[in-house]
Write a protein that holds these residues in place. Structure first.
Motif, PDB file in Angstrom:
ATOM      1  N   LEU A 239       0.826  -1.198   0.000  1.00 15.54           N
ATOM      2  CA  LEU A 239       0.000   0.000   0.000  1.00 15.54           C
ATOM      3  C   LEU A 239       0.863   1.251   0.000  1.00 15.54           C
ATOM      4  CD1 LEU A 239      -2.859   1.303   0.267  1.00 15.54           C
ATOM      5  CD2 LEU A 239      -2.481   1.288   2.746  1.00 15.54           C
ATOM      6  N   LEU A 240       0.494   2.204  -0.858  1.00 15.33           N
ATOM      7  CA  LEU A 240       1.101   3.531  -0.869  1.00 15.33           C
ATOM      8  C   LEU A 240      -0.039   4.530  -0.715  1.00 15.33           C
ATOM      9  CD1 LEU A 240       3.731   4.770  -3.494  1.00 15.33           C
ATOM     10  CD2 LEU A 240       2.081   6.285  -2.410  1.00 15.33           C
ATOM     11  N   ALA A 241      -0.002   5.344   0.337  1.00 10.64           N
ATOM     12  CA  ALA A 241      -1.070   6.310   0.605  1.00 10.64           C
ATOM     13  C   ALA A 241      -0.493   7.714   0.551  1.00 10.64           C
ATOM     14  CB  ALA A 241      -1.696   6.049   1.976  1.00 10.64           C
ATOM     15  N   ALA A 242      -0.898   8.480  -0.469  1.00  8.06           N
ATOM     16  CA  ALA A 242      -0.345   9.821  -0.647  1.00  8.06           C
ATOM     17  C   ALA A 242      -1.138  10.565  -1.707  1.00  8.06           C
ATOM     18  CB  ALA A 242       1.124   9.748  -1.072  1.00  8.06           C
ATOM     19  N   ARG A 243      -1.012  11.881  -1.693  1.00  4.85           N
ATOM     20  CA  ARG A 243      -1.518  12.659  -2.815  1.00  4.85           C
ATOM     21  C   ARG A 243      -0.710  12.290  -4.059  1.00  4.85           C
ATOM     22  NH1 ARG A 243      -0.532  16.461   0.990  1.00  4.85           N
ATOM     23  NH2 ARG A 243       1.138  17.363  -0.239  1.00  4.85           N
ATOM     24  N   LEU A 244      -1.366  12.308  -5.200  1.00  3.76           N
ATOM     25  CA  LEU A 244      -0.672  11.929  -6.434  1.00  3.76           C
ATOM     26  C   LEU A 244      -0.010  13.159  -7.024  1.00  3.76           C
ATOM     27  CD1 LEU A 244      -3.151   9.367  -8.047  1.00  3.76           C
ATOM     28  CD2 LEU A 244      -1.352   9.045  -6.340  1.00  3.76           C
ATOM     29  N   GLU A 245       1.259  13.306  -6.692  1.00  3.65           N
ATOM     30  CA  GLU A 245       2.088  14.398  -7.185  1.00  3.65           C
ATOM     31  C   GLU A 245       3.531  13.901  -7.211  1.00  3.65           C
ATOM     32  OE1 GLU A 245       2.970  16.845  -3.097  1.00  3.65           O
ATOM     33  OE2 GLU A 245       1.107  17.292  -4.137  1.00  3.65           O
ATOM     34  N   PRO A 246       4.408  14.501  -8.027  1.00  6.02           N
ATOM     35  CA  PRO A 246       5.767  13.968  -8.180  1.00  6.02           C
ATOM     36  C   PRO A 246       6.532  13.824  -6.874  1.00  6.02           C
ATOM     37  CG  PRO A 246       5.301  15.539  -9.927  1.00  6.02           C
ATOM     38  CD  PRO A 246       4.127  15.593  -8.979  1.00  6.02           C
ATOM     39  N   LEU A 247       6.319  14.729  -5.923  1.00  6.70           N
ATOM     40  CA  LEU A 247       7.054  14.687  -4.668  1.00  6.70           C
ATOM     41  C   LEU A 247       6.885  13.361  -3.933  1.00  6.70           C
ATOM     42  CD1 LEU A 247       8.767  16.546  -2.723  1.00  6.70           C
ATOM     43  CD2 LEU A 247       6.610  17.020  -1.556  1.00  6.70           C
ATOM     44  N   LYS A 248       5.748  12.693  -4.117  1.00 10.07           N
ATOM     45  CA  LYS A 248       5.442  11.487  -3.347  1.00 10.07           C
ATOM     46  C   LYS A 248       6.067  10.219  -3.932  1.00 10.07           C
ATOM     47  CE  LYS A 248       3.069  13.702  -0.288  1.00 10.07           C
ATOM     48  NZ  LYS A 248       3.579  13.845   1.107  1.00 10.07           N
ATOM     49  N   GLY A 249       6.649  10.282  -5.129  1.00 12.24           N
ATOM     50  CA  GLY A 249       7.450   9.169  -5.634  1.00 12.24           C
ATOM     51  C   GLY A 249       6.690   7.924  -6.033  1.00 12.24           C
ATOM     52  N   VAL A 250       5.432   8.078  -6.480  1.00 14.13           N
ATOM     53  CA  VAL A 250       4.666   6.897  -6.890  1.00 14.13           C
ATOM     54  C   VAL A 250       5.326   6.217  -8.087  1.00 14.13           C
ATOM     55  CG1 VAL A 250       2.384   6.033  -7.545  1.00 14.13           C
ATOM     56  CG2 VAL A 250       2.578   8.038  -6.047  1.00 14.13           C
ATOM     57  N   ILE A 266       0.241  -6.883  -5.377  1.00 19.46           N
ATOM     58  CA  ILE A 266      -0.559  -5.797  -5.926  1.00 19.46           C
ATOM     59  C   ILE A 266      -0.136  -4.499  -5.254  1.00 19.46           C
ATOM     60  CG2 ILE A 266      -2.888  -4.850  -6.161  1.00 19.46           C
ATOM     61  CD1 ILE A 266      -3.942  -7.703  -6.032  1.00 19.46           C
ATOM     62  N   LEU A 267       0.211  -3.506  -6.053  1.00 17.53           N
ATOM     63  CA  LEU A 267       0.516  -2.182  -5.521  1.00 17.53           C
ATOM     64  C   LEU A 267      -0.776  -1.365  -5.499  1.00 17.53           C
ATOM     65  CD1 LEU A 267       2.443   0.079  -4.601  1.00 17.53           C
ATOM     66  CD2 LEU A 267       2.798   0.633  -7.031  1.00 17.53           C
ATOM     67  N   GLN A 268      -1.272  -1.071  -4.307  1.00 15.91           N
ATOM     68  CA  GLN A 268      -2.473  -0.259  -4.143  1.00 15.91           C
ATOM     69  C   GLN A 268      -2.060   1.174  -3.806  1.00 15.91           C
ATOM     70  OE1 GLN A 268      -4.359  -2.629  -0.987  1.00 15.91           O
ATOM     71  NE2 GLN A 268      -5.879  -3.307  -2.468  1.00 15.91           N
ATOM     72  N   VAL A 269      -2.552   2.126  -4.587  1.00 12.61           N
ATOM     73  CA  VAL A 269      -2.209   3.534  -4.390  1.00 12.61           C
ATOM     74  C   VAL A 269      -3.471   4.280  -3.974  1.00 12.61           C
ATOM     75  CG1 VAL A 269      -1.210   5.604  -5.412  1.00 12.61           C
ATOM     76  CG2 VAL A 269      -0.400   3.345  -6.139  1.00 12.61           C
ATOM     77  N   ALA A 270      -3.505   4.728  -2.732  1.00 11.97           N
ATOM     78  CA  ALA A 270      -4.673   5.421  -2.181  1.00 11.97           C
ATOM     79  C   ALA A 270      -4.379   6.907  -2.109  1.00 11.97           C
ATOM     80  CB  ALA A 270      -5.000   4.878  -0.791  1.00 11.97           C
ATOM     81  N   GLY A 271      -5.140   7.693  -2.869  1.00  9.88           N
ATOM     82  CA  GLY A 271      -4.952   9.138  -2.871  1.00  9.88           C
ATOM     83  C   GLY A 271      -5.390   9.733  -4.188  1.00  9.88           C
ATOM     84  N   GLY A 272      -5.683  11.022  -4.172  1.00 12.91           N
ATOM     85  CA  GLY A 272      -6.112  11.713  -5.381  1.00 12.91           C
ATOM     86  C   GLY A 272      -5.062  12.691  -5.852  1.00 12.91           C
ATOM     87  N   ALA A 273      -5.230  13.167  -7.067  1.00  7.89           N
ATOM     88  CA  ALA A 273      -4.293  14.124  -7.649  1.00  7.89           C
ATOM     89  C   ALA A 273      -4.411  15.472  -6.954  1.00  7.89           C
ATOM     90  CB  ALA A 273      -4.574  14.285  -9.138  1.00  7.89           C
TER      91      ALA A 273
END
Length: 420
Positions: A239-250, A266-273
């Protein structure tokens, strides 16, 4: 009411000063100022993130102790009430700019009208500003009222020539000068980590004698381990929980995932742009290019309860950010009994105990991150040991402890002003 905190919160060049004792006869009234973002809006989308969680829960914990807390924010939703009470906290949304969300960088233009709205309010005992927009609006008002002004930054702008991949650029023209002004003129600066305190002192010129470190907390009623193990046979979840922006390193997380052998987790990404769809589109394109589209789930923003469920069902929580002032997600993972794999940057060095509650990685090479993921995923014994240590680590960090640290700073300032 009487309250005497005995804390180790004051940060200075010689380390922490122990045994400070502050007393207060009556409840404290605090104006908690958050210009650009509403702490009572759902986290995970737009500019709503960790700062909102910290402000909301600390305010609620202070209110539960009997103190009068009012959170003042810009009205960004025409349907939200102008004034309401949530869990003992009075929330006031004032008109400054249009009554709808706007990009974070545009809020510098709202500082003056927001300050005018603050000037219309009744004075309080302490004004506590979160982020530099809020401070620039509230500092003159606090001084006019003759009350202490406390500043929290939650992030501090990188120097102008710093590349985005190394940290966060100034978001608007006045940020660097504004942060330095606030660091030097506020009566106290409260940082969420020793790392942020060091940055405020060395980059902004904040006096060490007025610097406090109060770590964020976690709610164990929301973030806790699974009551029963998940059924056997399913694919592991990262799980990766963060806002979707370059700083967060998704993007780094996707590149690391692609280096793992099949069957992958499974890589789950929780957060919006934060704004727009450009970065989200680039993540989807990267997953397609690397052949991991079926292994990446972009889940969008999540409620706190749903995030907590995702977290306790995960095998690992990943924090690949370029920088983190503290890393609240890492503490929430610890309370959930889930190991963390994170970069050895900023406050993550304090949120994660390397080799005990998770792994801190020294570089941003996808191979390094893939090897760390494989190491934790392949060892049930390692995950069990880290899970147990994580829960013990999180038990030390409740929101009431955070509120006590904040109150110690307020009481010290009020005692100082009353004896001056």
């Amino acid at each position: 009411m009487g309250y005497v905190p005995r804390l180790r919160s004051l940060w200075g060049p010689a380390g922490r000063k122990d045994g400070a004792e502050w007393s207060l006869v009556s409840p404290v009234s605090v104006a908690v100022v958050c210009l650009h973002t509403d702490p009572f809006a759902p986290p995970g989308s737009g500019d709503v993130g960790g700062m909102n969680v910290v402000v909301r829960h600390t305010s609620q914990a202070l209110a539960a102790r009997g103190h009068r807390i009012e959170v003042i924010t810009r009205r960004s939703d025409p349907d939200s009430p102008e004034v309401c009470v949530v869990d003992g906290v009075r929330v006031r949304r004032v008109s400054a700019g249009p009554p709808h969300p706007v990009p974070k960088g545009e809020h510098e233009g709202f500082i003056a009208p927001f300050r005018e709205r603050l000037e219309d309010l009744e004075p309080v005992d302490v004004v506590h500003s979160h982020h530099w927009f809020s401070g620039m609006a509230a500092l003159p008002v606090a001084h006019a009222w003759g009350v202490p002004h406390v500043q929290s930054f939650h992030s501090i702008a990188a120097p102008p020539l710093t590349a985005l991949a190394e940290g966060e650029r100034p978001e608007s023209p006045g940020r660097l000068a504004g942060e330095a002004h606030l660091a030097r003129r506020s009566d106290a600066v409260v940082a969420v980590s020793d790392a942020e305190a060091t940055t405020a002192i060395t980059r902004l010129g904040a006096p060490a004698s007025r610097m406090w470190v109060v770590h964020p907390g976690v709610d164990p009623r929301v973030f806790h381990p699974l009551a029963e193990p998940l059924p056997a046979g399913g694919r592991p979840r990262v799980l990766l929980a963060a806002r979707l922006e370059p700083l967060k390193g998704v993007d780094l997380a996707i590149r690391a995932l692609a280096r793992l052998p099949q069957p992958r987790p499974i890589l789950q990404v929780a957060g919006g742009a934060t704004h727009g769809t450009e970065y989200v589109d680039s993540l989807q394109a990267l997953a397609a290019q690397l052949g991991v589209v079926e292994d990446v789930a972009l889940l969008g923003p999540q409620s706190r309860e749903e995030l907590a469920r995702l977290m306790r069902e995960a095998s690992i929580v990943l924090v690949p950010s370029h920088s983190e002032t503290y890393g609240l997600v890492a503490l929430e993972a610890a309370a959930s009994g889930v190991p963390v794999v994170a970069g050895a940057v900023g406050g993550l060095r304090e949120a994660v105990r390397d080799g005990v509650t998770g792994l801190l990685l020294p570089d941003r090479e996808p191979r390094t991150w893939a090897e760390a993921l494989a190491r934790v995923l392949d060892s049930e014994d390692l995950r069990a040991r880290m899970s147990q240590a994580s829960r013990a680590h999180a038990r030390e960090r409740g929101w009431d402890t955070t509120a006590g640290g904040m109150l110690a700073a307020y009481c010290a300032l009020l005692q100082e002003s009353r004896t001056a």
